[in-house]
Design a protein around this motif. Structure first.
Motif, PDB file in Angstrom:
ATOM      1  N   THR A 188      -3.483  -3.283   5.013  1.00  0.00           N
ATOM      2  CA  THR A 188      -2.564  -2.174   5.288  1.00  0.00           C
ATOM      3  C   THR A 188      -2.041  -1.445   4.051  1.00  0.00           C
ATOM      4  OG1 THR A 188      -0.690  -3.719   5.369  1.00  0.00           O
ATOM      5  CG2 THR A 188      -1.781  -3.196   7.467  1.00  0.00           C
ATOM      6  N   THR A 189      -2.450  -1.875   2.868  1.00  0.00           N
ATOM      7  CA  THR A 189      -1.975  -1.225   1.640  1.00  0.00           C
ATOM      8  C   THR A 189      -2.904  -0.087   1.249  1.00  0.00           C
ATOM      9  OG1 THR A 189      -0.999  -3.305   0.874  1.00  0.00           O
ATOM     10  CG2 THR A 189      -1.424  -1.588  -0.797  1.00  0.00           C
ATOM     11  N   PRO A 190      -2.358   1.125   1.118  1.00  0.00           N
ATOM     12  CA  PRO A 190      -3.198   2.246   0.669  1.00  0.00           C
ATOM     13  C   PRO A 190      -3.768   1.968  -0.717  1.00  0.00           C
ATOM     14  CG  PRO A 190      -1.117   3.040   1.576  1.00  0.00           C
ATOM     15  CD  PRO A 190      -0.997   1.539   1.430  1.00  0.00           C
ATOM     16  N   THR A 191      -4.988   2.424  -0.932  1.00  0.00           N
ATOM     17  CA  THR A 191      -5.670   2.191  -2.198  1.00  0.00           C
ATOM     18  C   THR A 191      -6.599   3.363  -2.515  1.00  0.00           C
ATOM     19  OG1 THR A 191      -7.222   0.724  -3.350  1.00  0.00           O
ATOM     20  CG2 THR A 191      -7.431   0.839  -0.969  1.00  0.00           C
ATOM     21  N   PRO A 192      -6.775   3.661  -3.801  1.00  0.00           N
ATOM     22  CA  PRO A 192      -7.713   4.717  -4.177  1.00  0.00           C
ATOM     23  C   PRO A 192      -9.147   4.417  -3.714  1.00  0.00           C
ATOM     24  CG  PRO A 192      -6.328   4.105  -6.045  1.00  0.00           C
ATOM     25  CD  PRO A 192      -6.047   3.128  -4.956  1.00  0.00           C
ATOM     26  N   VAL A 193      -9.459   3.138  -3.554  1.00  0.00           N
ATOM     27  CA  VAL A 193     -10.809   2.746  -3.118  1.00  0.00           C
ATOM     28  C   VAL A 193     -11.181   3.428  -1.809  1.00  0.00           C
ATOM     29  CG1 VAL A 193     -12.206   0.784  -2.339  1.00  0.00           C
ATOM     30  CG2 VAL A 193     -10.695   0.534  -4.314  1.00  0.00           C
ATOM     31  N   PHE A 194     -10.195   3.601  -0.923  1.00  0.00           N
ATOM     32  CA  PHE A 194     -10.446   4.241   0.372  1.00  0.00           C
ATOM     33  C   PHE A 194      -9.774   5.616   0.443  1.00  0.00           C
ATOM     34  CE2 PHE A 194     -10.448  -0.417   1.458  1.00  0.00           C
ATOM     35  CZ  PHE A 194     -11.828  -0.523   1.549  1.00  0.00           C
ATOM     36  N   GLY A 195      -9.793   6.314  -0.678  1.00  0.00           N
ATOM     37  CA  GLY A 195      -9.254   7.677  -0.709  1.00  0.00           C
ATOM     38  C   GLY A 195      -7.762   7.751  -0.452  1.00  0.00           C
ATOM     39  N   GLY A 196      -7.027   6.727  -0.900  1.00  0.00           N
ATOM     40  CA  GLY A 196      -5.582   6.712  -0.710  1.00  0.00           C
ATOM     41  C   GLY A 196      -5.161   6.149   0.640  1.00  0.00           C
ATOM     42  N   GLN A 197      -6.102   5.694   1.427  1.00  0.00           N
ATOM     43  CA  GLN A 197      -5.802   5.094   2.728  1.00  0.00           C
ATOM     44  C   GLN A 197      -5.897   3.580   2.629  1.00  0.00           C
ATOM     45  OE1 GLN A 197      -9.158   6.812   4.661  1.00  0.00           O
ATOM     46  NE2 GLN A 197      -7.989   8.509   5.507  1.00  0.00           N
ATOM     47  N   SER A 198      -5.339   2.917   3.626  1.00  0.00           N
ATOM     48  CA  SER A 198      -5.526   1.470   3.726  1.00  0.00           C
ATOM     49  C   SER A 198      -6.901   1.212   4.340  1.00  0.00           C
ATOM     50  CB  SER A 198      -4.444   0.863   4.623  1.00  0.00           C
ATOM     51  OG  SER A 198      -4.632   1.288   5.967  1.00  0.00           O
ATOM     52  N   ALA A 199      -7.326  -0.037   4.270  1.00  0.00           N
ATOM     53  CA  ALA A 199      -8.615  -0.399   4.884  1.00  0.00           C
ATOM     54  C   ALA A 199      -8.588  -0.116   6.381  1.00  0.00           C
ATOM     55  CB  ALA A 199      -8.921  -1.874   4.628  1.00  0.00           C
ATOM     56  N   ILE A 200      -7.490  -0.456   7.044  1.00  0.00           N
ATOM     57  CA  ILE A 200      -7.370  -0.200   8.495  1.00  0.00           C
ATOM     58  C   ILE A 200      -7.449   1.292   8.776  1.00  0.00           C
ATOM     59  CG2 ILE A 200      -5.685  -0.173  10.393  1.00  0.00           C
ATOM     60  CD1 ILE A 200      -7.006  -2.810  10.252  1.00  0.00           C
ATOM     61  N   ASP A 201      -6.688   2.092   8.037  1.00  0.00           N
ATOM     62  CA  ASP A 201      -6.706   3.540   8.261  1.00  0.00           C
ATOM     63  C   ASP A 201      -8.087   4.115   7.987  1.00  0.00           C
ATOM     64  OD1 ASP A 201      -4.059   3.525   9.004  1.00  0.00           O
ATOM     65  OD2 ASP A 201      -3.316   4.122   7.019  1.00  0.00           O
TER      66      ASP A 201
END
Length: 181
Positions: free
Chosen positions: A140-153
């Motif tokens: 659930t933590t946003p990350t640059p890896v997913f374009g600023g989204q969390s893995a779930i998002d």
């Protein structure tokens, strides 16, 4: 006196949808010369409520959560089968301070199946001995890896496409290996 317009809430809509389906079932059975036997109505209501997540103080950002009884009822499986899924890393469970397991609802699709991508991520971390709360935070933590989204998002936005599932699974495997090192 003018009648007031009532705003339909999701609960009102659900109640009406259930009423319509029950009425239709009663009519179908009546046409066959049969009646609808609901058995213990309170028990039936409890089983229906089990399909809805419970409120828990730790609901943000992971929640809401299912408890074990509710999830077992919703999925129609035994407690042992659920615990086996947790042990194998195919369902995310988080242990509360008082020792109970809770299951973040965000991992489940409408049909009760764990979302593609989540299964792979939970499995990767579980095999490395990472606890459920840490896995939930990773999901659930946003990350640059997913374009600023969390893995779930990321999975939801991309409708669990093969590429999104692969990206989440690969990153989870990489992070789980790094965390265990």
């Amino acid at each position: 006196m003018t009648p007031r317009t009532r705003t339909t809430t999701p609960v009102d809509a659900l109640t009406e949808a259930l009423r319509e389906r029950i009425d239709a079932r009663v009519e179908d059975l009546r046409a066959q010369g049969r009646t609808l036997d609901l058995g213990d109505v309170e028990e039936l209501a409890e089983r229906m409520m089990a399909a809805l997540p419970t409120v828990h103080p730790l609901d943000q950002p992971l929640g809401p959560f299912y408890d074990t009884a509710g999830l077992v009822s919703w999925l129609g499986i035994s407690r042992q089968a659920l615990f086996d899924r947790v042990r194998r890393g195919t369902v995310l469970a988080c242990r509360t301070a008082d020792g109970h397991l809770v299951y973040p609802s965000l991992q489940f699709g409408r049909n009760g199946a764990v979302r593609p991508g989540v299964v792979e991520a939970v499995g990767a971390f579980t095999r490395r001995g990472v606890d459920g709360w840490s896995i939930g935070a990773w999901l659930t933590t946003p990350t640059p890896v997913f374009g600023g989204q969390s893995a779930i998002d990321h999975l939801v936005l991309h409708r669990s496409s093969a590429a999104a599932v692969r990206a989440v699974a690969d990153r989870a495997a990489s992070d789980a290996a790094a965390w265990a090192a």
